[in-house]
Scaffold this motif. Structure first.
Motif, PDB file in Angstrom:
ATOM      1  N   VAL A 178     -78.670 -42.173-122.302  1.00 18.85           N
ATOM      2  CA  VAL A 178     -78.286 -42.926-121.485  1.00 18.85           C
ATOM      3  C   VAL A 178     -78.836 -42.345-119.942  1.00 18.85           C
ATOM      4  O   VAL A 178     -78.718 -41.033-119.654  1.00 18.85           O
ATOM      5  CB  VAL A 178     -76.891 -43.395-120.872  1.00 18.85           C
ATOM      6  CG1 VAL A 178     -76.751 -44.231-119.696  1.00 18.85           C
ATOM      7  CG2 VAL A 178     -76.179 -44.037-121.947  1.00 18.85           C
ATOM      8  N   TYR A 179     -79.746 -43.183-119.465  1.00 17.82           N
ATOM      9  CA  TYR A 179     -80.480 -42.804-118.341  1.00 17.82           C
ATOM     10  C   TYR A 179     -80.018 -43.440-116.909  1.00 17.82           C
ATOM     11  O   TYR A 179     -80.104 -44.769-117.048  1.00 17.82           O
ATOM     12  CB  TYR A 179     -82.105 -42.960-118.264  1.00 17.82           C
ATOM     13  CG  TYR A 179     -82.540 -42.020-119.539  1.00 17.82           C
ATOM     14  CD1 TYR A 179     -82.907 -40.583-119.451  1.00 17.82           C
ATOM     15  CD2 TYR A 179     -82.653 -42.677-120.720  1.00 17.82           C
ATOM     16  CE1 TYR A 179     -83.546 -40.075-120.431  1.00 17.82           C
ATOM     17  CE2 TYR A 179     -83.185 -41.763-121.908  1.00 17.82           C
ATOM     18  CZ  TYR A 179     -83.638 -40.510-121.874  1.00 17.82           C
ATOM     19  OH  TYR A 179     -83.999 -39.872-122.688  1.00 17.82           O
ATOM     20  N   THR A 180     -79.697 -42.702-115.956  1.00 17.58           N
ATOM     21  CA  THR A 180     -79.171 -43.234-114.758  1.00 17.58           C
ATOM     22  C   THR A 180     -80.049 -42.801-113.217  1.00 17.58           C
ATOM     23  O   THR A 180     -79.712 -41.524-113.206  1.00 17.58           O
ATOM     24  CB  THR A 180     -77.589 -42.929-114.811  1.00 17.58           C
ATOM     25  OG1 THR A 180     -76.960 -43.384-115.931  1.00 17.58           O
ATOM     26  CG2 THR A 180     -76.775 -43.529-113.468  1.00 17.58           C
ATOM     27  N   ALA A 181     -80.280 -43.643-112.601  1.00 19.26           N
ATOM     28  CA  ALA A 181     -80.622 -43.340-111.296  1.00 19.26           C
ATOM     29  C   ALA A 181     -79.518 -44.161-110.117  1.00 19.26           C
ATOM     30  O   ALA A 181     -79.462 -45.193-110.167  1.00 19.26           O
ATOM     31  CB  ALA A 181     -81.849 -43.935-111.194  1.00 19.26           C
ATOM     32  N   ILE A 182     -79.083 -43.083-109.572  1.00 18.22           N
ATOM     33  CA  ILE A 182     -78.280 -43.840-108.317  1.00 18.22           C
ATOM     34  C   ILE A 182     -78.981 -43.478-107.022  1.00 18.22           C
ATOM     35  O   ILE A 182     -79.145 -42.512-106.444  1.00 18.22           O
ATOM     36  CB  ILE A 182     -76.838 -42.876-108.369  1.00 18.22           C
ATOM     37  CG1 ILE A 182     -76.090 -42.763-109.770  1.00 18.22           C
ATOM     38  CG2 ILE A 182     -75.849 -43.445-107.385  1.00 18.22           C
ATOM     39  CD1 ILE A 182     -75.058 -41.808-109.984  1.00 18.22           C
ATOM     40  N   LEU A 183     -79.068 -44.612-106.276  1.00 20.48           N
ATOM     41  CA  LEU A 183     -79.777 -44.707-104.961  1.00 20.48           C
ATOM     42  C   LEU A 183     -78.619 -44.763-104.012  1.00 20.48           C
ATOM     43  O   LEU A 183     -77.798 -45.759-104.041  1.00 20.48           O
ATOM     44  CB  LEU A 183     -80.550 -45.822-104.791  1.00 20.48           C
ATOM     45  CG  LEU A 183     -82.120 -45.594-105.819  1.00 20.48           C
ATOM     46  CD1 LEU A 183     -81.748 -45.929-107.284  1.00 20.48           C
ATOM     47  CD2 LEU A 183     -82.828 -46.787-105.212  1.00 20.48           C
ATOM     48  N   LYS A 184     -78.555 -43.861-103.077  1.00 25.08           N
ATOM     49  CA  LYS A 184     -77.312 -43.841-102.282  1.00 25.08           C
ATOM     50  C   LYS A 184     -77.645 -44.582-100.743  1.00 25.08           C
ATOM     51  O   LYS A 184     -78.940 -44.164-100.297  1.00 25.08           O
ATOM     52  CB  LYS A 184     -76.591 -42.579-102.280  1.00 25.08           C
ATOM     53  CG  LYS A 184     -76.274 -41.854-103.432  1.00 25.08           C
ATOM     54  CD  LYS A 184     -74.786 -42.493-103.956  1.00 25.08           C
ATOM     55  CE  LYS A 184     -73.702 -42.264-103.046  1.00 25.08           C
ATOM     56  NZ  LYS A 184     -72.459 -42.785-103.429  1.00 25.08           N
ATOM     57  N   PRO A 185     -76.856 -44.964 -99.789  1.00 20.70           N
ATOM     58  CA  PRO A 185     -77.459 -45.323 -98.588  1.00 20.70           C
ATOM     59  C   PRO A 185     -77.776 -44.351 -97.639  1.00 20.70           C
ATOM     60  O   PRO A 185     -78.312 -44.681 -96.718  1.00 20.70           O
ATOM     61  CB  PRO A 185     -75.972 -46.021 -98.199  1.00 20.70           C
ATOM     62  CG  PRO A 185     -74.812 -45.754 -98.810  1.00 20.70           C
ATOM     63  CD  PRO A 185     -75.482 -45.296-100.248  1.00 20.70           C
ATOM     64  N   ASP A 186     -77.255 -42.877 -97.937  1.00 16.30           N
ATOM     65  CA  ASP A 186     -77.660 -41.976 -97.240  1.00 16.30           C
ATOM     66  C   ASP A 186     -79.050 -41.181 -97.650  1.00 16.30           C
ATOM     67  O   ASP A 186     -79.214 -40.286 -97.138  1.00 16.30           O
ATOM     68  CB  ASP A 186     -76.760 -40.844 -97.224  1.00 16.30           C
ATOM     69  CG  ASP A 186     -76.232 -40.294 -98.386  1.00 16.30           C
ATOM     70  OD1 ASP A 186     -76.928 -40.884 -99.478  1.00 16.30           O
ATOM     71  OD2 ASP A 186     -75.570 -39.282 -98.579  1.00 16.30           O
TER      72      ASP A 186
END
Length: 535
Positions: A178-186
């Motif tokens: 599983v490949y996950t990219a997490i884009l955060k508001p900071d």
């Protein structure tokens, strides 16, 4: 009391609805049903690869399958509503299983941005504009989980590709991942594989993306020219120096050692080599067709116990009077001005940015070229809550992975681990891939990757692979520090042997490789035992 209870009840109901909405993904494709009618295969003629709705090997779970090798594939799915990336957390996640491995090809997704004229799904191809490209890509020296952002420069209106500088490498087994990219508001970006963080970056950091999202404030002036009298030489030959009167440039590097005497017991009348007395002319030898038969040579056994054989000659020694060609000594250049650089001017493309101006995602596409079949995509997810993505990972991927892992262990145990990679070996190869990405090794990267990939296919030679790469690294460092091989005095051969001319190097070959092969030929052509007179 009734008047107070109603607002409280509405507040509770509102909170429950918010909680329910937050627990739902924005988009989740499980491929439990056929993709036909939901996903659209590109109508472009170059995309001849056939997509199939198929089960993952050993499971009842379905996915989207790349069914043929050496093909181009393109398929796209429009979202019901565009996904905005500017506010809050956004998680991009999908599952891929390389059932036949991956030697050369991609297995990444493209998150298509909103088009001004709308998206023509049948025209989906490599040129379709996207916001983010994310996922595995491996071929030759490329071995990375891409994260590429296409960002619009507000000054020029042009879209620029920004690549994550330190992406993780692609798992090399045939298991589901599983490949996950997490884009955060900071402005934080986290890349996970199987729920474990592998890379962390900041969108606005020039250390994390190439090129940086925010251009530099200044740039070299393209119209600035170096003055003709600009002197960049830090050192120059001393113009006042003169060659000493006793400096002999013609003195040879070596001279005959006149003090040398012939060792006692030297066999002047014995040759270094003799005909092999045990050799016999083959029965099928034809003198007319094969030429006159000659017995092969062997080392003269009489010379083994003697100091040497054949005509003795005085050896050469280093000439103490040798000085070589005279050069004036180098001194500091009084006119030195340093290395010239054009002056810096304000960058017309510079802009301030508090956070990336992401374009919304209107569709998800898979547009790849691969030499392998058996690539299975599943559980493509977009969420605005990390817990949602983590929960789906645990429910959909983890059970399958555990089954695959146990099956792999059993197969390795049955084969004596000769056909599989141990956990230790996996860590070793992960480190080696990172070593191959070191910038100063760029000229050797392809060769190092080739060696690593051989090791992955033959786990029983892991130690040999590591040793080979260590030797390469030491050799490169030695050449870097000491400038290559130390020059040695030429040795006059006892007899000149004419070699057949070498064939021309292949146009695609490396000149360095060609030179190494020529060196090997020279070594092979050397006598088996050096004459004692040369020692």
């Amino acid at each position: 009391m009734g008047g107070r209870a109603l607002p409280l009840l509405l507040l509770v109901i509102s909170a429950l609805f918010a909680q329910i909405r937050a627990s739902e993904p924005l988009f989740h494709e499980t491929f439990d049903e056929s993709f036909e009618g939901s996903w659209v295969v590109s109508g472009k003629e170059e995309y001849t690869g056939v997509w199939k709705h198929a089960k993952s090997d050993g499971h009842e779970d379905y996915g989207l399958l790349v069914s043929e090798p050496a093909k181009k594939y393109a398929i796209v799915k429009e979202l019901d509503n565009p996904v905005t990336l500017k506010d809050g957390t956004v998680v991009l996640q999908f599952e891929v299983r390389l059932q036949n491995g991956l030697e050369c090809g991609g297995a990444y997704l493209k998150y298509i941005r909103v088009q001004d004229t709308g998206l023509d799904t049948k025209e989906f191809d490599n040129g379709t504009p996207y916001t983010i490209m994310f996922g595995p890509d491996k071929c030759g020296s490329t071995n990375k989980v891409h994260f590429i952002l296409k960002h619009k420069n507000p000054k020029t209106g042009e879209y620029v590709e920004h690549h994550l500088k330190s992406p993780p490498s692609v798992p090399y087994d045939k298991l589901s991942h599983v490949y996950t990219a997490i884009l955060k508001p900071d402005n934080e970006l986290r890349i996970l594989i199987d729920g474990e963080e592998k890379s962390k970056a900041n969108f606005l950091s020039s250390d994390d993306f190439e090129p940086a999202l925010i251009p530099s404030k200044t740039i070299p002036d393209p119209d600035d020219k170096k003055p003709e009298d600009w002197d960049e030489r830090a050192k120059i030959p001393d113009p006042e120096a003169t060659k000493p009167d006793d400096w002999d440039e013609d003195a040879p590097m070596e001279i005959v050692d006149e003090e040398a005497t012939k060792p006692e017991g030297w066999l002047d009348d014995e040759p270094d080599e003799i005909d092999d007395p045990e050799a016999a002319k083959p029965e099928d030898w034809d003198d007319e067709e094969d030429g006159e038969w000659e017995a092969p040579k062997i080392d003269n056994p009489k010379c083994e116990e003697a100091p040497g054989c054949g005509e003795w000659k005085k050896p050469m020694k280093q000439n103490p009077a040798y000085k070589g060609k005279w050069h004036a000594p180098m001194i500091d250049n009084p006119s030195y001005k340093g290395i010239w650089k054009p002056q810096e001017i304000p960058n017309p493309e510079y802009f301030e940015l508090a956070k990336p101006d992401f374009d919304p995602i209107a569709a998800i596409g898979i547009e790849i070229w691969t030499m392998q079949d058996g690539i299975l995509f599943d559980n493509i997810l977009i969420a605005d809550d990390e817990k949602v993505a983590s929960s789906i990972l645990e429910k959909t991927w983890k059970p399958k992975f555990d089954v695959e892992k146990e099956k792999q262990k059993a197969e390795q145990a049955a084969a004596g681990s000769s056909d599989g990679l141990s956990e230790f070996q996996k860590k070793v190869f992960d480190v080696l891939y990172k070593i191959a990405d070191i910038p100063f090794l760029e000229p050797y990267k392809t060769k190092i990757i080739d060696v690593i990939e051989k090791g992955e296919k033959q786990p029983n030679i892991t130690i040999s692979i590591v040793a080979s790469i260590v030797v390469v690294l030491v050799s490169i460092l030695f050449r870097t520090l000491f400038g290559g091989k130390k020059a040695v005095a030429p040795v006059k051969p006892a007899a000149e042997v004419k070699k057949p001319s070498a064939p021309e190097a292949d146009a695609a070959g490396s000149s360095g490789v060609t030179e190494e092969k020529e060196d090997e030929k020279d070594d092979t052509a050397a006598p088996r035992r050096r004459s004692r007179r040369e020692t």
